[in-house]
Design an enzyme around this catalytic site. Structure first.
Site, PDB file in Angstrom:
ATOM      1  N   GLY A 121       0.839  -1.211   0.000  1.00  0.00           N
ATOM      2  CA  GLY A 121       0.000   0.000   0.000  1.00  0.00           C
ATOM      3  C   GLY A 121       0.869   1.253   0.000  1.00  0.00           C
ATOM      4  O   GLY A 121       0.572   2.244  -0.685  1.00  0.00           O
ATOM      5  N   GLU A 140      11.177   0.187  -6.314  1.00  0.00           N
ATOM      6  CA  GLU A 140       9.701   0.296  -6.242  1.00  0.00           C
ATOM      7  C   GLU A 140       9.057  -0.669  -7.234  1.00  0.00           C
ATOM      8  O   GLU A 140       7.989  -0.388  -7.777  1.00  0.00           O
ATOM      9  CB  GLU A 140       9.246   1.722  -6.572  1.00  0.00           C
ATOM     10  CG  GLU A 140       9.813   2.761  -5.654  1.00  0.00           C
ATOM     11  CD  GLU A 140       8.950   3.002  -4.458  1.00  0.00           C
ATOM     12  OE1 GLU A 140       7.936   2.291  -4.304  1.00  0.00           O
ATOM     13  OE2 GLU A 140       9.321   3.874  -3.662  1.00  0.00           O
ATOM     14  N   GLY A 141       9.700  -1.804  -7.477  1.00  0.00           N
ATOM     15  CA  GLY A 141       9.206  -2.773  -8.446  1.00  0.00           C
ATOM     16  C   GLY A 141       9.933  -2.580  -9.757  1.00  0.00           C
ATOM     17  O   GLY A 141       9.928  -1.478 -10.322  1.00  0.00           O
TER      18      GLY A 141
HETATM   19  P1  TGC Z   1      -0.027 -10.505  -3.864  1.00  0.00           P
HETATM   20  O1  TGC Z   1      -0.640 -11.820  -3.437  1.00  0.00           O
HETATM   21  O2  TGC Z   1      -0.262 -10.039  -5.254  1.00  0.00           O
HETATM   22  O3  TGC Z   1      -0.526  -9.356  -2.887  1.00  0.00           O
HETATM   23  C1  TGC Z   1      -0.469  -9.502  -1.467  1.00  0.00           C
HETATM   24  C2  TGC Z   1      -1.508  -8.561  -0.861  1.00  0.00           C
HETATM   25  O4  TGC Z   1      -1.158  -7.219  -1.168  1.00  0.00           O
HETATM   26  C3  TGC Z   1      -2.213  -6.572  -1.933  1.00  0.00           C
HETATM   27  N1  TGC Z   1      -1.531  -5.721  -2.932  1.00  0.00           N
HETATM   28  C4  TGC Z   1      -1.498  -4.391  -2.864  1.00  0.00           C
HETATM   29  N2  TGC Z   1      -2.055  -3.533  -2.001  1.00  0.00           N
HETATM   30  C5  TGC Z   1      -1.821  -2.208  -2.196  1.00  0.00           C
HETATM   31  N3  TGC Z   1      -1.057  -1.737  -3.192  1.00  0.00           N
HETATM   32  C6  TGC Z   1      -0.448  -2.568  -4.074  1.00  0.00           C
HETATM   33  N4  TGC Z   1       0.331  -2.088  -5.034  1.00  0.00           N
HETATM   34  C7  TGC Z   1      -0.673  -3.966  -3.934  1.00  0.00           C
HETATM   35  N5  TGC Z   1      -0.258  -5.061  -4.610  1.00  0.00           N
HETATM   36  C8  TGC Z   1      -0.786  -6.132  -3.995  1.00  0.00           C
HETATM   37  C9  TGC Z   1      -2.970  -7.726  -2.555  1.00  0.00           C
HETATM   38  O5  TGC Z   1      -4.281  -7.346  -2.861  1.00  0.00           O
HETATM   39  C10 TGC Z   1      -2.895  -8.751  -1.448  1.00  0.00           C
HETATM   40  O6  TGC Z   1      -3.826  -8.351  -0.435  1.00  0.00           O
HETATM   41  P2  TGC Z   1      -4.589  -9.454   0.465  1.00  0.00           P
HETATM   42  O7  TGC Z   1      -5.592  -8.666   1.233  1.00  0.00           O
HETATM   43  O8  TGC Z   1      -5.209 -10.431  -0.525  1.00  0.00           O
HETATM   44  O9  TGC Z   1      -3.541 -10.096   1.302  1.00  0.00           O
HETATM   45  O10 TGC Z   1       1.511 -10.582  -3.516  1.00  0.00           O
HETATM   46  P3  TGC Z   1       2.697 -11.409  -4.162  1.00  0.00           P
HETATM   47  O11 TGC Z   1       3.475 -12.024  -3.063  1.00  0.00           O
HETATM   48  O12 TGC Z   1       2.154 -12.317  -5.227  1.00  0.00           O
HETATM   49  O13 TGC Z   1       3.630 -10.296  -4.810  1.00  0.00           O
HETATM   50  C11 TGC Z   1       3.229  -9.682  -5.925  1.00  0.00           C
HETATM   51  C12 TGC Z   1       4.144  -8.524  -6.392  1.00  0.00           C
HETATM   52  C13 TGC Z   1       5.263  -9.060  -7.252  1.00  0.00           C
HETATM   53  C14 TGC Z   1       3.250  -7.678  -7.264  1.00  0.00           C
HETATM   54  C15 TGC Z   1       4.717  -7.654  -5.269  1.00  0.00           C
HETATM   55  O14 TGC Z   1       5.332  -8.359  -4.296  1.00  0.00           O
HETATM   56  C16 TGC Z   1       5.642  -6.568  -5.766  1.00  0.00           C
HETATM   57  O15 TGC Z   1       5.147  -5.494  -6.078  1.00  0.00           O
HETATM   58  N6  TGC Z   1       7.004  -6.781  -5.848  1.00  0.00           N
HETATM   59  C17 TGC Z   1       7.943  -5.726  -6.116  1.00  0.00           C
HETATM   60  C18 TGC Z   1       8.663  -5.373  -4.836  1.00  0.00           C
HETATM   61  C19 TGC Z   1       8.883  -3.911  -4.686  1.00  0.00           C
HETATM   62  O16 TGC Z   1       8.288  -3.086  -5.323  1.00  0.00           O
HETATM   63  N7  TGC Z   1       9.758  -3.565  -3.743  1.00  0.00           N
HETATM   64  C20 TGC Z   1       9.998  -2.195  -3.475  1.00  0.00           C
HETATM   65  C21 TGC Z   1      10.821  -2.040  -2.221  1.00  0.00           C
HETATM   66  S1  TGC Z   1      10.764  -0.404  -1.556  1.00  0.00           S
HETATM   67  C22 TGC Z   1      11.659   0.505  -2.617  1.00  0.00           C
HETATM   68  O17 TGC Z   1      12.145   0.102  -3.624  1.00  0.00           O
HETATM   69  C23 TGC Z   1      11.813   1.904  -2.212  1.00  0.00           C
HETATM   70  S2  TGC Z   1      12.804   2.834  -3.214  1.00  0.00           S
HETATM   71  C24 TGC Z   1      12.348   4.326  -2.620  1.00  0.00           C
HETATM   72  C25 TGC Z   1      13.063   5.472  -3.167  1.00  0.00           C
HETATM   73  O18 TGC Z   1      14.259   5.657  -2.890  1.00  0.00           O
HETATM   74  O19 TGC Z   1      12.370   6.316  -3.840  1.00  0.00           O
HETATM   75  P1  FAD Z   2      15.616  -9.236  -8.079  1.00  0.00           P
HETATM   76  O1  FAD Z   2      14.277  -9.368  -7.454  1.00  0.00           O
HETATM   77  O2  FAD Z   2      16.649 -10.241  -7.723  1.00  0.00           O
HETATM   78  O3  FAD Z   2      15.432  -9.222  -9.657  1.00  0.00           O
HETATM   79  C1  FAD Z   2      16.523  -9.436 -10.557  1.00  0.00           C
HETATM   80  C2  FAD Z   2      15.948  -9.497 -11.972  1.00  0.00           C
HETATM   81  O4  FAD Z   2      15.015 -10.587 -12.062  1.00  0.00           O
HETATM   82  C3  FAD Z   2      15.160  -8.228 -12.339  1.00  0.00           C
HETATM   83  O5  FAD Z   2      15.398  -7.924 -13.683  1.00  0.00           O
HETATM   84  C4  FAD Z   2      13.701  -8.655 -12.158  1.00  0.00           C
HETATM   85  O6  FAD Z   2      12.834  -7.950 -13.008  1.00  0.00           O
HETATM   86  C5  FAD Z   2      13.773 -10.125 -12.566  1.00  0.00           C
HETATM   87  N1  FAD Z   2      12.681 -10.913 -11.956  1.00  0.00           N
HETATM   88  C6  FAD Z   2      12.446 -11.144 -10.651  1.00  0.00           C
HETATM   89  N2  FAD Z   2      11.333 -11.869 -10.497  1.00  0.00           N
HETATM   90  C7  FAD Z   2      10.837 -12.103 -11.742  1.00  0.00           C
HETATM   91  C8  FAD Z   2       9.703 -12.771 -12.252  1.00  0.00           C
HETATM   92  N3  FAD Z   2       8.807 -13.344 -11.446  1.00  0.00           N
HETATM   93  N4  FAD Z   2       9.548 -12.812 -13.594  1.00  0.00           N
HETATM   94  C9  FAD Z   2      10.430 -12.223 -14.433  1.00  0.00           C
HETATM   95  N5  FAD Z   2      11.517 -11.575 -14.002  1.00  0.00           N
HETATM   96  C10 FAD Z   2      11.716 -11.502 -12.673  1.00  0.00           C
HETATM   97  N6  FAD Z   2      14.121  -1.293  -1.113  1.00  0.00           N
HETATM   98  C11 FAD Z   2      13.525  -0.946   0.065  1.00  0.00           C
HETATM   99  O7  FAD Z   2      12.884  -1.762   0.722  1.00  0.00           O
HETATM  100  N7  FAD Z   2      13.642   0.340   0.546  1.00  0.00           N
HETATM  101  C12 FAD Z   2      14.340   1.285  -0.095  1.00  0.00           C
HETATM  102  O8  FAD Z   2      14.402   2.435   0.366  1.00  0.00           O
HETATM  103  C13 FAD Z   2      14.996   0.941  -1.322  1.00  0.00           C
HETATM  104  N8  FAD Z   2      15.788   1.857  -1.961  1.00  0.00           N
HETATM  105  C14 FAD Z   2      16.542   1.450  -3.035  1.00  0.00           C
HETATM  106  C15 FAD Z   2      17.512   2.310  -3.543  1.00  0.00           C
HETATM  107  C16 FAD Z   2      18.332   1.888  -4.583  1.00  0.00           C
HETATM  108  C17 FAD Z   2      19.417   2.791  -5.076  1.00  0.00           C
HETATM  109  C18 FAD Z   2      18.146   0.605  -5.172  1.00  0.00           C
HETATM  110  C19 FAD Z   2      18.992   0.136  -6.324  1.00  0.00           C
HETATM  111  C20 FAD Z   2      17.181  -0.243  -4.665  1.00  0.00           C
HETATM  112  C21 FAD Z   2      16.390   0.148  -3.569  1.00  0.00           C
HETATM  113  N9  FAD Z   2      15.482  -0.735  -2.970  1.00  0.00           N
HETATM  114  C22 FAD Z   2      14.852  -0.395  -1.798  1.00  0.00           C
HETATM  115  C23 FAD Z   2      15.394  -2.123  -3.442  1.00  0.00           C
HETATM  116  C24 FAD Z   2      14.575  -2.289  -4.716  1.00  0.00           C
HETATM  117  O9  FAD Z   2      13.221  -2.164  -4.462  1.00  0.00           O
HETATM  118  C25 FAD Z   2      14.935  -3.665  -5.308  1.00  0.00           C
HETATM  119  O10 FAD Z   2      16.251  -3.550  -5.826  1.00  0.00           O
HETATM  120  C26 FAD Z   2      13.960  -4.091  -6.371  1.00  0.00           C
HETATM  121  O11 FAD Z   2      12.686  -4.337  -5.835  1.00  0.00           O
HETATM  122  C27 FAD Z   2      14.446  -5.369  -7.098  1.00  0.00           C
HETATM  123  O12 FAD Z   2      14.885  -6.333  -6.220  1.00  0.00           O
HETATM  124  P2  FAD Z   2      16.327  -7.011  -6.442  1.00  0.00           P
HETATM  125  O13 FAD Z   2      17.325  -5.943  -6.625  1.00  0.00           O
HETATM  126  O14 FAD Z   2      16.538  -7.985  -5.349  1.00  0.00           O
HETATM  127  O15 FAD Z   2      16.202  -7.777  -7.837  1.00  0.00           O
END
Ligand code: TGC
Ligand code: FAD
Length: 392
Positions: free
Chosen positions: A245, A371-372
């Site tokens: 969220g 952020e994905g």
């Molecule tokens: P899934 O079963 O699809 O969902 C689990 C529960 O979450 C709900 N949901 C959401 N709710 C709000 N917003 C969203 N975007 C949501 N997406 C899913 C969903 O409805 C479900 O709810 P419930 O009530 O049924 O439990 O989960 P999954 O395990 O299959 O994962 C799916 C996936 C791949 C889409 C998700 O895990 C994902 O988005 N992965 C990417 C990870 C990611 O974005 N990491 C970011 C880390 S933080 C970061 O990078 C900060 S950088 C900040 C900066 O410097 O600017």
């Molecule tokens: P991985 O998940 O290991 O992915 C590696 C490759 O595999 C990618 O190309 C991906 O697209 C691909 N892949 C993975 N799964 C699949 C699939 N199912 N199908 C096809 N391809 C797939 N995280 C936080 O929590 N908080 C933060 O503040 C934050 N800040 C960040 C700042 C920086 C500078 C960076 C680089 C990252 C930050 N992140 C943070 C982490 C960021 O969200 C992750 O790097 C990102 O979500 C990807 O995870 P990973 O690097 O482990 O790559």
């Protein structure tokens, strides 16, 4: 020191869709960026140093939590204004927008949305002013795209939870006063908690050697039997939907923000192409360069319209996470393509810090990943339109 000559680009008069207040806020943020950030950003990025002193200023211009209600110190503003602020900051540097995204959408938002009234009052006003600085710990060494697999745990022990595990790639971690951390409880359910600097067993090592987002600081969060008081748990959410969220809010900001980086690259390349003479003509007169510039402004215009519409849906409470994924993915893709094309228009000058393009280009490699990732957002859209889940 570079002079910021940026001029506004609005090919389809999208400004007519904005309110007077939204335009005024944009002018205020733009003026602040030109005065306080543009002159210093390149030096900080070259040194791979975070300009920590700007945190207070970001608080003063209302960049932290503009869409959080004013009673908690936020701006009480609408979602389009939030997007505009992110765009103006990222026009300067993605790392600066990142600083504001994390503080507003990933730290203040979960405390506001999932926290108790006491937690809101304790943390939000100080975070809004930039007196406290926060970070968001979701990603782990073994779990990036699949955060549901996280290994960080909390265990109940009297008045405390004992926190163990590690988060990595955490923006702002080395300077953060607090961290919003996601961990599994003994029942395997994901809970959010606020971990404060100074708690025993909590460290935040810096990640060095980044070629991207160099003016933003990134680190790890390491928890070694950290005793977190029970009152620090976010009571009103459980499960992966808690952190996801927050991501919806931050991804929305990136959808606006990345267009800012694209605009800055386009603006720079356009000016350069009109001034740079080769074969006796400005290079802007050659068809190949015109094709690049015309395609850039077309993509920018499409993206501007997409995020404006998304903003109106968000204001009405109708924007879905999948719509946000589409816009985040689109803005990152067009911005990265525009940065690459702009760099080519500048020839050799495209790689030096005298112009912002190479910095934007390197930054956007992170923006398209965090952020994905680009793939993950495509699969989210794929799931939505087919009804078939590629992840499980
Ligand atoms: P899934 O079963 O699809 O969902 C689990 C529960 O979450 C709900 N949901 C959401 N709710 C709000 N917003 C969203 N975007 C949501 N997406 C899913 C969903 O409805 C479900 O709810 P419930 O009530 O049924 O439990 O989960 P999954 O395990 O299959 O994962 C799916 C996936 C791949 C889409 C998700 O895990 C994902 O988005 N992965 C990417 C990870 C990611 O974005 N990491 C970011 C880390 S933080 C970061 O990078 C900060 S950088 C900040 C900066 O410097 O600017
Ligand atoms: P991985 O998940 O290991 O992915 C590696 C490759 O595999 C990618 O190309 C991906 O697209 C691909 N892949 C993975 N799964 C699949 C699939 N199912 N199908 C096809 N391809 C797939 N995280 C936080 O929590 N908080 C933060 O503040 C934050 N800040 C960040 C700042 C920086 C500078 C960076 C680089 C990252 C930050 N992140 C943070 C982490 C960021 O969200 C992750 O790097 C990102 O979500 C990807 O995870 P990973 O690097 O482990 O790559």
């Amino acid at each position: 020191m570079r002079t910021d000559q940026y001029q506004h680009h609005d090919y389809y008069l999208v400004d007519d869709l904005l309110t007077t207040e939204q335009k005024l806020i944009r002018e205020t943020v733009r003026a602040w960026v030109k005065k306080e950030l543009s002159p210093i950003i390149e030096d900080y990025a070259q040194r791979a140093e975070f300009p920590k002193h700007i945190v207070k200023g970001l608080g003063e211009i209302g960049a932290f939590g503009p869409n959080i209600p004013a009673e908690y110190g936020g701006g009480g503003l609408d979602e389009i204004t939030y997007g505009i602020i992110m765009q103006e900051l990222e026009r300067c540097d993605s790392g600066i927008r990142s600083t504001a995204s994390v503080q507003g959408s990933l730290v203040m938002y979960p405390i506001y949305k999932y926290g108790s009234e006491e937690q809101r009052k304790k943390y939000l006003p100080k975070l809004a002013k930039g007196e406290w600085f926060g970070c968001f710990g979701l990603t782990e060494p073994n779990h990036g795209s699949n955060p549901g697999g996280m290994e960080t745990t909390i265990k109940e022990e009297g008045d405390y939870y004992i926190l163990n595990g590690a988060k990595t790639w955490i923006s702002n971690a080395p300077y953060a006063d607090i961290a919003v951390v996601w961990a599994k409880n003994e029942a395997g359910k994901i809970k959010g908690l606020v971990v404060e600097r100074g708690m025993e067993g909590f460290t935040t090592p810096t990640i060095h050697g980044k070629w991207s987002l160099r003016a933003s600081t990134t680190g790890e969060l390491v928890f070694n039997n950290v005793k977190v008081p029970k009152e620090n748990i976010l009571p009103n959410v459980e499960g992966l939907k808690g952190p996801l969220g927050c991501l919806s809010s931050a991804r929305y900001g990136i959808a606006w923000g990345a267009i800012g980086a694209a605009l800055d690259c386009y603006d720079t390349a356009l000016r350069y192409a009109k001034e740079r003479v080769q074969f006796g003509k400005p290079i802007a007169q050659f068809q190949l360069q015109q094709k690049k510039l015309a395609e850039m402004i077309t993509e920018i215009t499409k993206a501007q319209l997409l995020v404006w519409r998304l903003g109106t849906l968000k204001n009405e409470g109708k924007a879905t996470p999948t719509q946000i994924s589409m816009a985040k993915r689109n803005s990152c893709e067009i911005a990265l393509n525009i940065a690459r094309e702009s760099r080519q228009i500048l020839g050799g000058m495209g790689i030096v810090g005298e112009y912002p393009i190479m910095r934007h280009l390197m930054n956007l490699e992170t923006v398209i990943t965090y952020e994905g990732t680009h793939d993950i957002h495509l699969l989210i859209t794929g799931h939505d339109v087919t009804g078939l889940n590629a992840f499980h």
